[in-house]
Design a protein around this motif. Structure first.
Motif, PDB file in Angstrom:
ATOM      1  N   LEU A  93       0.821  -1.212   0.000  1.00 21.54           N
ATOM      2  CA  LEU A  93       0.000   0.000   0.000  1.00 21.54           C
ATOM      3  C   LEU A  93       0.853   1.260   0.000  1.00 21.54           C
ATOM      4  CD1 LEU A  93      -2.741  -1.136   2.530  1.00 21.54           C
ATOM      5  CD2 LEU A  93      -3.076  -0.679   0.105  1.00 21.54           C
ATOM      6  N   GLN A  94       0.187   2.390  -0.343  1.00 23.68           N
ATOM      7  CA  GLN A  94       0.915   3.636  -0.506  1.00 23.68           C
ATOM      8  C   GLN A  94       1.282   4.308   0.812  1.00 23.68           C
ATOM      9  OE1 GLN A  94      -1.292   6.918  -2.218  1.00 23.68           O
ATOM     10  NE2 GLN A  94      -3.234   6.093  -1.532  1.00 23.68           N
ATOM     11  N   ALA A 173       1.962  -2.831  -6.185  1.00 24.90           N
ATOM     12  CA  ALA A 173       2.356  -1.692  -5.350  1.00 24.90           C
ATOM     13  C   ALA A 173       1.519  -0.478  -5.755  1.00 24.90           C
ATOM     14  CB  ALA A 173       3.842  -1.400  -5.522  1.00 24.90           C
ATOM     15  N   ASP A 174       0.627  -0.054  -4.875  1.00 25.85           N
ATOM     16  CA  ASP A 174      -0.273   1.074  -5.151  1.00 25.85           C
ATOM     17  C   ASP A 174       0.349   2.357  -4.631  1.00 25.85           C
ATOM     18  OD1 ASP A 174      -2.366   2.723  -5.733  1.00 25.85           O
ATOM     19  OD2 ASP A 174      -3.830   1.729  -4.456  1.00 25.85           O
ATOM     20  N   GLU A 175       0.839   3.183  -5.552  1.00 22.17           N
ATOM     21  CA  GLU A 175       1.499   4.451  -5.202  1.00 22.17           C
ATOM     22  C   GLU A 175       2.535   4.228  -4.090  1.00 22.17           C
ATOM     23  OE1 GLU A 175       1.198   7.120  -6.852  1.00 22.17           O
ATOM     24  OE2 GLU A 175      -0.805   7.279  -7.712  1.00 22.17           O
ATOM     25  N   PRO A 176       3.520   3.364  -4.298  1.00 20.94           N
ATOM     26  CA  PRO A 176       4.392   2.932  -3.199  1.00 20.94           C
ATOM     27  C   PRO A 176       5.317   4.009  -2.656  1.00 20.94           C
ATOM     28  CG  PRO A 176       5.238   2.124  -5.293  1.00 20.94           C
ATOM     29  CD  PRO A 176       3.893   2.724  -5.580  1.00 20.94           C
ATOM     30  N   VAL A 177       5.494   5.124  -3.358  1.00 26.67           N
ATOM     31  CA  VAL A 177       6.413   6.157  -2.860  1.00 26.67           C
ATOM     32  C   VAL A 177       5.755   7.527  -2.760  1.00 26.67           C
ATOM     33  CG1 VAL A 177       8.472   4.957  -3.702  1.00 26.67           C
ATOM     34  CG2 VAL A 177       7.332   6.604  -5.190  1.00 26.67           C
ATOM     35  N   SER A 178       4.444   7.601  -2.969  1.00 22.65           N
ATOM     36  CA  SER A 178       3.795   8.919  -3.028  1.00 22.65           C
ATOM     37  C   SER A 178       3.824   9.658  -1.697  1.00 22.65           C
ATOM     38  CB  SER A 178       2.345   8.777  -3.502  1.00 22.65           C
ATOM     39  OG  SER A 178       1.587   8.030  -2.570  1.00 22.65           O
ATOM     40  N   SER A 179       3.905   8.913  -0.580  1.00 25.04           N
ATOM     41  CA  SER A 179       3.894   9.567   0.733  1.00 25.04           C
ATOM     42  C   SER A 179       5.297   9.828   1.273  1.00 25.04           C
ATOM     43  CB  SER A 179       3.116   8.702   1.734  1.00 25.04           C
ATOM     44  OG  SER A 179       3.770   7.466   1.942  1.00 25.04           O
ATOM     45  N   LEU A 180       6.325   9.543   0.470  1.00 19.48           N
ATOM     46  CA  LEU A 180       7.699   9.644   0.951  1.00 19.48           C
ATOM     47  C   LEU A 180       8.392  10.899   0.443  1.00 19.48           C
ATOM     48  CD1 LEU A 180       8.810   5.940   0.339  1.00 19.48           C
ATOM     49  CD2 LEU A 180       7.912   6.946   2.444  1.00 19.48           C
ATOM     50  N   GLU A 198      16.844  -9.863  -8.240  1.00 21.94           N
ATOM     51  CA  GLU A 198      17.378 -10.931  -7.399  1.00 21.94           C
ATOM     52  C   GLU A 198      16.384 -12.061  -7.141  1.00 21.94           C
ATOM     53  OE1 GLU A 198      18.918  -9.212  -3.827  1.00 21.94           O
ATOM     54  OE2 GLU A 198      20.619  -8.256  -4.851  1.00 21.94           O
ATOM     55  N   LEU A 199      15.095 -11.729  -7.066  1.00 24.57           N
ATOM     56  CA  LEU A 199      14.089 -12.733  -6.724  1.00 24.57           C
ATOM     57  C   LEU A 199      13.218 -13.123  -7.907  1.00 24.57           C
ATOM     58  CD1 LEU A 199      12.869 -11.262  -3.291  1.00 24.57           C
ATOM     59  CD2 LEU A 199      14.727 -12.894  -3.719  1.00 24.57           C
ATOM     60  N   GLY A 200      13.368 -12.420  -9.027  1.00 26.95           N
ATOM     61  CA  GLY A 200      12.527 -12.710 -10.183  1.00 26.95           C
ATOM     62  C   GLY A 200      11.088 -12.286 -10.009  1.00 26.95           C
ATOM     63  N   LEU A 201      10.837 -11.337  -9.111  1.00 26.34           N
ATOM     64  CA  LEU A 201       9.476 -10.885  -8.854  1.00 26.34           C
ATOM     65  C   LEU A 201       8.897 -10.148 -10.055  1.00 26.34           C
ATOM     66  CD1 LEU A 201       9.607  -9.440  -5.220  1.00 26.34           C
ATOM     67  CD2 LEU A 201       8.285 -11.399  -5.988  1.00 26.34           C
ATOM     68  N   SER A 202       7.603 -10.306 -10.250  1.00 29.98           N
ATOM     69  CA  SER A 202       6.843  -9.454 -11.147  1.00 29.98           C
ATOM     70  C   SER A 202       6.204  -8.353 -10.303  1.00 29.98           C
ATOM     71  CB  SER A 202       5.753 -10.247 -11.860  1.00 29.98           C
ATOM     72  OG  SER A 202       6.308 -11.337 -12.567  1.00 29.98           O
ATOM     73  N   VAL A 203       6.157  -7.124 -10.838  1.00 32.51           N
ATOM     74  CA  VAL A 203       5.640  -6.006 -10.060  1.00 32.51           C
ATOM     75  C   VAL A 203       4.708  -5.161 -10.927  1.00 32.51           C
ATOM     76  CG1 VAL A 203       6.217  -4.013  -8.610  1.00 32.51           C
ATOM     77  CG2 VAL A 203       7.834  -5.927  -8.783  1.00 32.51           C
ATOM     78  N   LEU A 204       3.511  -4.904 -10.417  1.00 29.73           N
ATOM     79  CA  LEU A 204       2.624  -3.907 -10.999  1.00 29.73           C
ATOM     80  C   LEU A 204       2.671  -2.683 -10.097  1.00 29.73           C
ATOM     81  CD1 LEU A 204       0.447  -3.041 -13.091  1.00 29.73           C
ATOM     82  CD2 LEU A 204      -1.257  -3.884 -11.459  1.00 29.73           C
ATOM     83  N   VAL A 205       3.138  -1.563 -10.636  1.00 33.13           N
ATOM     84  CA  VAL A 205       3.204  -0.316  -9.877  1.00 33.13           C
ATOM     85  C   VAL A 205       2.080   0.592 -10.356  1.00 33.13           C
ATOM     86  CG1 VAL A 205       4.592   1.694  -9.271  1.00 33.13           C
ATOM     87  CG2 VAL A 205       5.699  -0.520  -9.611  1.00 33.13           C
TER      88      VAL A 205
END
Length: 320
Positions: A93-94, A173-180, A198-205
């Motif tokens: 969450l954001q 990841a919903d707006e993962p850096v908007s509050s930073l 490193e982990l082969g993760l898929s990410v939707l930002v």
């Protein structure tokens, strides 16, 4: 549903997904794929439907039509299906302050997912590994800290660790850096890139910021009023945008803007009153400036197409 069942090409996909709230078509026939080991940025103004689409991909909202696929398998909506699915597809969450219970220590916050899913073996080791992957080292130093004792960036890393502890395949990841703060944003984006590598993760930002897409995403999908209006490799879309809406969003991004800002008239229309023809037409500066009669007629009458899910560069615009 196990990690071994995930397609080698597509980790998570929307196939013709429609989400309605009464008369409002919040998501209106969307095809979108997140490839294995890929970062996709879903971009658009507030109210465009991107968070609703993300919630449907997480199984939090059941589509009125279409389907969500994890790997090559349709998502089931029984309690057991969803519980197993959420071991593999995790939400970030954001607002880390709102995501963390102020009365829980960092250890308890990260261990919560393990306890929900009944993973009891090696809990302390798993929590320590998740914190370490999220960049909180040595992890034991953070076990007994409370959220108010951490910086904003550290709190977001705890939220990410809470997602990583279940060893998922996909992060949404919903707006993962908007509050930073700006100084911390780059660190969290770099962390997401590192986790992908490193982990082969898929990410939707999910973001309103095309500049963020420029810095992190392999592909970008631009959403307007419930539909994807442009999609493709990030460099192609941001360096050679085809849709007038994408061009307007890019005109205010310092990293890539090559023209004066394009001011869009009015707010995003009501999703219960979607215009005929191109749904962007009432705000389109190209249409407003005047078009040949036959082109203008297409803008006014032809329904905006649903873009295909393949990896090409596509735009839902007769001018593209």
């Amino acid at each position: 549903m196990s990690s071994a069942s995930v397609s080698p090409d597509v980790a998570l996909a929307a196939r013709g997904v429609c989400v309605r709230f009464g008369a409002a078509r919040a998501v209106d026939g969307v095809d979108l794929e997140i490839g294995a080991g890929e970062i996709v940025a879903l971009v658009g103004e507030s109210g465009c439907g991107k968070t609703t689409l993300a919630r449907s991909l997480l199984g939090l909202v059941k589509p009125a039509a279409g389907k969500v696929e994890y790997g090559a398998r349709p998502l089931g909506y029984s309690r057991g299906d969803l519980k197993e699915f959420r071991r593999h597809v995790q939400l970030v969450l954001q607002d880390p302050s709102g995501s963390l219970n102020p009365r829980h220590t960092v250890y308890e916050a990260v261990a919560e997912g393990l306890r929900i899913h009944g993973v009891s073996d090696g809990e302390e080791v798993r929590v320590a590994e998740a914190l370490s992957k999220a960049g909180l080292r040595p992890p034991e130093r953070f076990f007994m800290k409370y959220p108010h004792e951490l910086s904003g960036g550290q709190r977001q890393r705890v939220v990410i660790a809470g997602a990583l502890v279940l060893e998922p395949d996909v992060l949404v990841a919903d707006e993962p850096v908007s509050s930073l703060d700006a100084s911390v944003r780059g660190e969290i984006l770099a962390l997401l890139l590192k986790l992908r590598d490193e982990l082969g993760l898929s990410v939707l930002v999910v973001t309103h910021d095309l500049g963020l897409a420029w810095n992190i995403a392999d592909r970008v999908a631009v959403m307007y009023l419930g539909r994807i209006v442009e999609t493709g490799d990030t460099a192609e879309v941001l360096m050679a945008p085809r849709h007038p809406y994408t061009k307007a969003l890019l005109s205010v991004v310092p990293e890539v803007a090559r023209q004066a800002p394009i001011v869009l008239v009015g707010e995003t229309p009501d999703p219960s009153r979607i215009p005929t023809g191109c749904r962007f037409r009432p705000r389109c500066p190209v249409y407003a400036a005047g078009l040949p009669a036959e082109v203008a007629a297409r803008c006014e009458k032809e329904p905006q197409p649903v873009l295909p899910p393949d990896r090409g560069h596509h735009a839902a615009c007769v001018l593209a």
